[in-house]
Design a protein around this motif. Structure first.
Motif, PDB file in Angstrom:
ATOM      1  N   LEU A  64       0.916  -0.826  -0.005  1.00 41.53           N
ATOM      2  CA  LEU A  64      -0.043  -0.114   0.017  1.00 41.53           C
ATOM      3  C   LEU A  64       0.573   1.032   0.073  1.00 41.53           C
ATOM      4  CD1 LEU A  64      -3.063  -0.610   2.586  1.00 41.53           C
ATOM      5  CD2 LEU A  64      -3.446  -0.586  -0.494  1.00 41.53           C
ATOM      6  N   ILE A  66       3.044   2.522   2.463  1.00 39.90           N
ATOM      7  CA  ILE A  66       2.548   3.331   3.610  1.00 39.90           C
ATOM      8  C   ILE A  66       3.799   2.784   4.937  1.00 39.90           C
ATOM      9  CG2 ILE A  66       0.380   4.171   3.864  1.00 39.90           C
ATOM     10  CD1 ILE A  66      -0.144   0.956   5.781  1.00 39.90           C
ATOM     11  N   ARG A 101      -3.923   6.456  -3.487  1.00 39.84           N
ATOM     12  CA  ARG A 101      -4.896   7.206  -2.530  1.00 39.84           C
ATOM     13  C   ARG A 101      -6.942   6.121  -2.915  1.00 39.84           C
ATOM     14  NH1 ARG A 101      -3.523  11.937  -2.633  1.00 39.84           N
ATOM     15  NH2 ARG A 101      -5.623  12.854  -3.044  1.00 39.84           N
ATOM     16  N   ARG A 104      -5.698   2.464  -2.018  1.00 34.34           N
ATOM     17  CA  ARG A 104      -5.943   1.876  -0.618  1.00 34.34           C
ATOM     18  C   ARG A 104      -6.839   2.132   0.023  1.00 34.34           C
ATOM     19  NH1 ARG A 104      -1.807   6.799   1.665  1.00 34.34           N
ATOM     20  NH2 ARG A 104       0.433   5.458  -0.417  1.00 34.34           N
ATOM     21  N   GLY A 105      -7.813   1.654   0.741  1.00 32.04           N
ATOM     22  CA  GLY A 105      -9.096   1.346   1.598  1.00 32.04           C
ATOM     23  C   GLY A 105     -10.145   0.767   0.504  1.00 32.04           C
ATOM     24  N   VAL A 132     -14.421   6.496   5.284  1.00 29.85           N
ATOM     25  CA  VAL A 132     -13.841   5.431   4.254  1.00 29.85           C
ATOM     26  C   VAL A 132     -15.143   5.574   3.637  1.00 29.85           C
ATOM     27  CG1 VAL A 132     -13.149   3.326   3.467  1.00 29.85           C
ATOM     28  CG2 VAL A 132     -12.758   4.255   5.707  1.00 29.85           C
ATOM     29  N   LEU A 135     -15.460   8.414   1.765  1.00 24.26           N
ATOM     30  CA  LEU A 135     -14.099   9.596   1.063  1.00 24.26           C
ATOM     31  C   LEU A 135     -14.455   8.510  -0.676  1.00 24.26           C
ATOM     32  CD1 LEU A 135     -11.241  10.670   0.995  1.00 24.26           C
ATOM     33  CD2 LEU A 135     -10.498   8.485   1.274  1.00 24.26           C
ATOM     34  N   HIS A 136     -14.217   6.530  -0.341  1.00 19.90           N
ATOM     35  CA  HIS A 136     -14.453   6.091  -1.694  1.00 19.90           C
ATOM     36  C   HIS A 136     -15.460   6.105  -2.269  1.00 19.90           C
ATOM     37  CE1 HIS A 136     -10.368   5.186  -1.136  1.00 19.90           C
ATOM     38  NE2 HIS A 136     -10.193   5.176   0.398  1.00 19.90           N
TER      39      HIS A 136
ATOM     40  N   THR B 228      -1.133   6.124  10.546  1.00 17.88           N
ATOM     41  CA  THR B 228      -0.835   4.622   9.400  1.00 17.88           C
ATOM     42  C   THR B 228      -2.421   4.291   9.301  1.00 17.88           C
ATOM     43  OG1 THR B 228       1.102   4.441  10.379  1.00 17.88           O
ATOM     44  CG2 THR B 228       0.063   2.344   8.387  1.00 17.88           C
ATOM     45  N   ARG B 231      -3.958   6.568   6.824  1.00 16.12           N
ATOM     46  CA  ARG B 231      -3.296   6.356   4.961  1.00 16.12           C
ATOM     47  C   ARG B 231      -3.512   5.173   4.745  1.00 16.12           C
ATOM     48  NH1 ARG B 231       2.147   7.701   6.520  1.00 16.12           N
ATOM     49  NH2 ARG B 231       1.543   9.747   6.793  1.00 16.12           N
ATOM     50  N   ALA B 232      -4.107   4.324   5.511  1.00 21.69           N
ATOM     51  CA  ALA B 232      -4.433   2.842   5.052  1.00 21.69           C
ATOM     52  C   ALA B 232      -5.709   3.141   4.398  1.00 21.69           C
ATOM     53  CB  ALA B 232      -3.868   2.108   5.636  1.00 21.69           C
ATOM     54  N   LYS B 233      -7.359   4.220   4.526  1.00 18.11           N
ATOM     55  CA  LYS B 233      -7.749   4.441   4.616  1.00 18.11           C
ATOM     56  C   LYS B 233      -7.762   4.862   2.868  1.00 18.11           C
ATOM     57  CE  LYS B 233     -10.384   4.951   8.704  1.00 18.11           C
ATOM     58  NZ  LYS B 233     -10.713   6.928   9.746  1.00 18.11           N
ATOM     59  N   GLY B 234      -6.830   5.695   2.764  1.00 17.52           N
ATOM     60  CA  GLY B 234      -6.921   6.477   1.390  1.00 17.52           C
ATOM     61  C   GLY B 234      -7.072   8.074   1.868  1.00 17.52           C
TER      62      GLY B 234
END
Lengths: 563, 328
Positions: A64, A66, A101, A104-105, A132, A135-136, B228, B231-234
């Motif tokens: 990812l 990170i 990004r 991710r998630g 989340v 966002l997505h 972190t 961040r991993a969520k985007g």
């Protein structure tokens, strides 16, 4: 993007090729991930195993992008195959850019080891999950809230409509990890990366979380990358296993091959040291049977310890024979550590007595002993601690640390002290030439040896070892236990061995007391408690422990203990 | 929450009684009293006061009574009538003297505070995120200079520059012609024109230390696992930075409110004297030097009361900002 033969059947979802991740440090470069390649198939579980420092966690984080600063991917490809046939090389994306990004998630979600510190303490659980979704999936507030309650219900959090407005510290460790999972599942990711998700949890909670991940995996058809150092968990859940050591892949194959026909020496050693803890220690098999007719060295009667209105130790009675190892097993919050500390009167017990038989045969009640007498008795009862880093003063040399109990008790000094320290270091298998070094120069296992040397410095008769091997890698665990048993034979020590790890208890202990919510629910020989437990709690506890054998998966047969 | 506040307010009452008594004892402690100082001042200009006159003065001011009686008169006057007594030196009621000055101090302090936070917080965040970059070193270097330069020196330098190069009238908060005028729009404009020098001076050292604190707070938070996770969520770097670590790194600042309020009275005395600002600090100093008992007593009492109120406010705000405190 080139397609290789192995991806043609469309089952490969993630293809990692020659991944290299470096951490530049002052003295050069740490190659945390060194040329790692593997493939992950849709709906399958890949376990990455390895001891601390093997780079398993950094590998997962590299996917990812990170990785914590200053780490960075140096070379290699991480190719994500989407269902619509498009592919993306994640390693080539800008780690702060929009493209990664969006992965991710949404495509790949991740859960972490410490469910407490991995969630923000000042935002509600719902806030962190809804973020989340908004966002997505661009949901509005009301939609996100409905979906969030649904997700909390899916991960079996009781009363999800109320739980959504709570904060993380209002949940137990297992519930927090469920929140993490709900967050990870929010956008129906294709890949779930779980970085030691059950390491901080009790075995019964671990079993529930593993169950949950497995059920959700079946429902959603996710691929799972599961990072762990626990071979029992690997045997229980893995389809494929990747064994890592110092940043390199040692072996990669189906789970059955890894456990039953390992090809690599390191894998063999790792499996071997796990299997060793499934049996009684060889040293103990060779011993003559313990003389059970002698008077106990320590007898605990009706011991209780209150913290305010909370009863941490509730009416506990035990005894320890000379030369015996008594195991205290229990989950977090069972009161086992508190009990151990009461034995040295680190805590002042609120009721009961601890009669200790001194070397000259006189009896002392440690609960009521005055300061002077207690000080004398504490020379004979010593302690070994769990954390080999935190329990050694970083500003003292090893020689000072080991010699301190001798010095503060005015037993010896100068040349004599020096000689005694050298002798102690040799006994625990440390090179005496290292005695002027500081603890940071030693590895975890060596530090625990320093702790043991300090504990035996005063020739004690009883040693209370509180989770003495929990912080160590599995390959070091049996070594440390063997050392402790050799010292036991040599010095005729009695051990009170506190642990949550049944394997360690079975390996090391003569008798076991099982603690649950402050009470001892079962006492018996190690064989009897580990193989034919009588109390339903012990049975439930044992049934939740994953066995390191993929052919004998047993966790689905486990049962819960309900009071 | 309401119960918590009520309990805290109730606890403040005995604390206030104790501090009021202590502050009265404190201003009584130095040898002599206002009359002694008054006579000494007169003697310096060759005037002789005989003992009878002195005693007459003492009787008039009530200084001949036992201390506990004086305290009782003083404190009942404050509690029942809001009467802080008479300033011997100014021959005016203390409350009139104080409130005018307190209002101006308030304006000055809060302007400074806003300026400090507006400059320091973004720079502190930047400096933490770009740790050990060239800009971080520059910022660190400048903020250490800011910390090291004494503010009175900075005041003198700025006054010199403003007076010599800009020909501006410096010192004080008003031009001469507005000094004794009632409040008007023009007077406010005039004040703003004067305000910038003390604000800059007071903000420099405040900003410098705040940058360091913010940087250290944030550095602690940046390495936490929840960052972190975010961040991993985007989340984008800026969004996650503001929402999680910065939000938590700001919490410690709330507790600084506790000592911000008493600073209204006693803070920045030296700068205020150098710039001859009509704020509370110089008046406090003057009253202590001339043993102007009731004026000094009112100030000390005010400092104590503001400390208590400040801690109450910061505790309430902290509880609002941090659920761990609110709920545990």
């Amino acid at each position: 993007m080139s397609k290789t033969a192995q991806t043609d059947d469309g089952s490969v979802i993630l293809d990692v090729r020659n991944l290299v991740t470096h951490f530049p440090v002052r003295s050069g470069v740490v190659k945390a991930v060194d040329d790692v390649s593997f493939t992950l198939h849709r709906g399958k579980t890949l376990c990455i195993v390895g001891e601390s420092g093997s780079g398993k966690s950094v590998t997962a984080r590299s996917i990812l992008q990170i990785v914590d600063a200053p780490g960075r991917i140096v070379s290699g490809e991480i190719i994500l195959h989407r269902e619509d046939g498009t592919t993306t090389d994640l390693a080539g994306l800008n780690p702060r850019g929009k493209a990664i990004r969006q992965v991710r998630g949404r495509d790949i979600a991740m859960i972490f080891q410490e469910p407490m510190s991995s969630l923000s303490p000042v935002h509600t659980v719902g806030e962190q999950i809804m973020e989340v979704l908004r966002l997505h999936l661009k949901m509005d507030k009301a939609q996100a809230r409905t979906r969030c309650i649904e997700l909390l219900g899916q991960v079996e959090i009781p009363k999800p409509a109320e739980a959504i407005d709570r904060y993380t510290f209002e949940f137990s460790g297992g519930m927090r990890q469920r929140v993490m999972i709900a967050m990870a599942l929010a956008c129906n990711p294709h890949i779930l990366i779980a970085d030691e998700p059950t390491t901080a949890l009790d075995v019964t909670t671990q079993a529930e979380i593993i169950d949950l991940i497995r059920r959700l995996q079946n429902d959603h058809g996710m691929a799972v990358i599961f990072i762990t150092h626990d071979m029992g968990v690997v045997a229980e859940i893995a389809d494929d296993v990747l064994v890592m050591f110092r940043g390199k892949v040692m072996e990669h194959g189906p789970v059955d091959q890894i456990f039953h026909a390992p090809k690599d020496d390191y894998t063999r050693m790792l499996i071997g040291s796990v299997l060793k803890l499934e049996e009684k220690a060889e040293i103990r098999l060779k011993r003559p049977p313990l003389d059970t007719t002698v008077e106990p060295v320590m007898t605990v009667k009706n011991l209780s310890m209150h913290f305010g209105s909370n009863l941490a130790v509730n009416d506990v009675s035990l005894h320890v024979l000379p030369g015996e190892t008594l195991g205290i097993v229990g989950e977090s919050g069972s009161g086992k550590t508190t009990m151990g500390r009461c034995l040295l009167r680190v805590y002042q017990p609120t009721a009961g007595e601890i009669s200790y038989r001194r070397a000259d045969g006189s009896m002392v009640d440690l609960v009521r002993a005055d300061e002077g007498l207690l000080k004398d008795c504490r020379k004979e009862i010593r302690m070994i601690f769990q954390d080999p880093v935190g329990s050694l003063n970083p500003r003292m040399t090893v020689s000072q640390i080991i010699g301190e109990p001798l010095l503060v008790n005015h037993l010896c000094m100068g040349q004599e002290l020096e000689e005694r320290v050298v002798d102690l270091m040799e006994q625990v298998g440390l090179n005496p030439d290292w005695r002027e070094r500081y603890p940071h120069a030693f590895s975890g296992g060596q530090r625990q040896r320093i702790g043991i040397a300090r504990a035996i410095a005063l020739n004690p008769r009883v040693v209370v070892a509180d989770e003495a091997t929990s912080a160590l890698d599995v390959s070091l665990r049996s070594q440390m236990l063997d050392l402790m048993m050799n010292l036991q034979d040599k010095l005729n020590l009695s051990y009170v061995f506190i642990s949550h790890d049944i394997g360690v208890i079975r390996y090391m202990c003569d008798r076991v007391a099982v603690m649950y919510k402050g009470k001892v629910v079962e006492t018996g020989t190690a064989d009897q408690v580990c193989n034919a437990p009588e109390h339903p709690y012990t049975q439930a506890l044992l049934s939740a422990i994953p066995r390191p054998d993929p052919r004998a998966r047993s966790m689905h047969k486990r049962h819960r203990y309900k009071v | 929450m309401l119960r918590f506040i009520a309990k805290r307010v109730l606890w403040m009452i005995p604390s206030l009684v104790v501090v009021s008594f202590l502050s009265f004892v404190l201003i009584q402690l130095p040898p002599g009293d206002y009359v002694t100082t008054y006579i000494a001042t007169l003697a310096a200009s060759n005037e002789v006061v005989d003992i009878n006159t002195a005693n007459e003065l003492r009787a008039r001011f009530g200084l001949d009574q036992p201390m506990i009686v004086q305290y009782w008169k003083w404190i009942t006057g404050i509690v029942l009538h809001g009467d802080f007594g008479l300033s011997f030196e100014w021959q005016q009621p203390v409350s009139e003297l104080i409130w005018e000055r307190m209002a101006l101090t308030l304006v000055l302090t809060f302007t400074t505070l806003l300026a400090t936070w507006a400059i320091a917080l973004p720079i502190g965040i930047f400096s933490a995120v770009q740790k050990y970059s060239v800009m971080d070193y520059i910022v660190t270097f400048l903020s250490f200079i800011g910390l090291a330069v004494p503010s009175f020196l900075l005041a003198l330098v700025l006054m010199y520059i403003a007076a010599v190069h800009f020909g501006q009238d410096v010192g004080g908060l008003f031009s001469d012609r507005f000094m004794n005028e009632p409040w008007s729009f023009d007077k406010i404009v005039d004040m703003l024109g004067h305000l910038w020098i003390p604000v800059i001076i007071l903000a420099v050292s405040g900003t410098a230390s705040l940058i360091r604190v913010m940087r250290a707070n944030l550095l602690d938070e940046l390495s936490k696992p929840y960052v972190t996770t975010a961040r991993a969520k985007g989340l984008s770097e800026f969004h996650l930075l503001m929402k999680y670590p910065v939000r938590i790194a700001l919490n410690p600042f709330i507790s600084t409110i506790a000592w911000l309020l008493p600073n209204l009275v006693s803070g920045s005395i030296i700068v205020a004297i150098v710039l001859s600002l009509p704020t509370a600090g110089p008046l406090l100093l003057q009253s202590l030097m001339s043993q102007d008992m009731y004026l000094a007593g009112a100030f000390v009492l005010l400092i104590c009361a503001l400390t208590l109120v400040g801690s109450l406010i910061s505790d309430i705000l902290l509880a609002l900002a941090d659920p761990r405190i609110r709920l545990e």
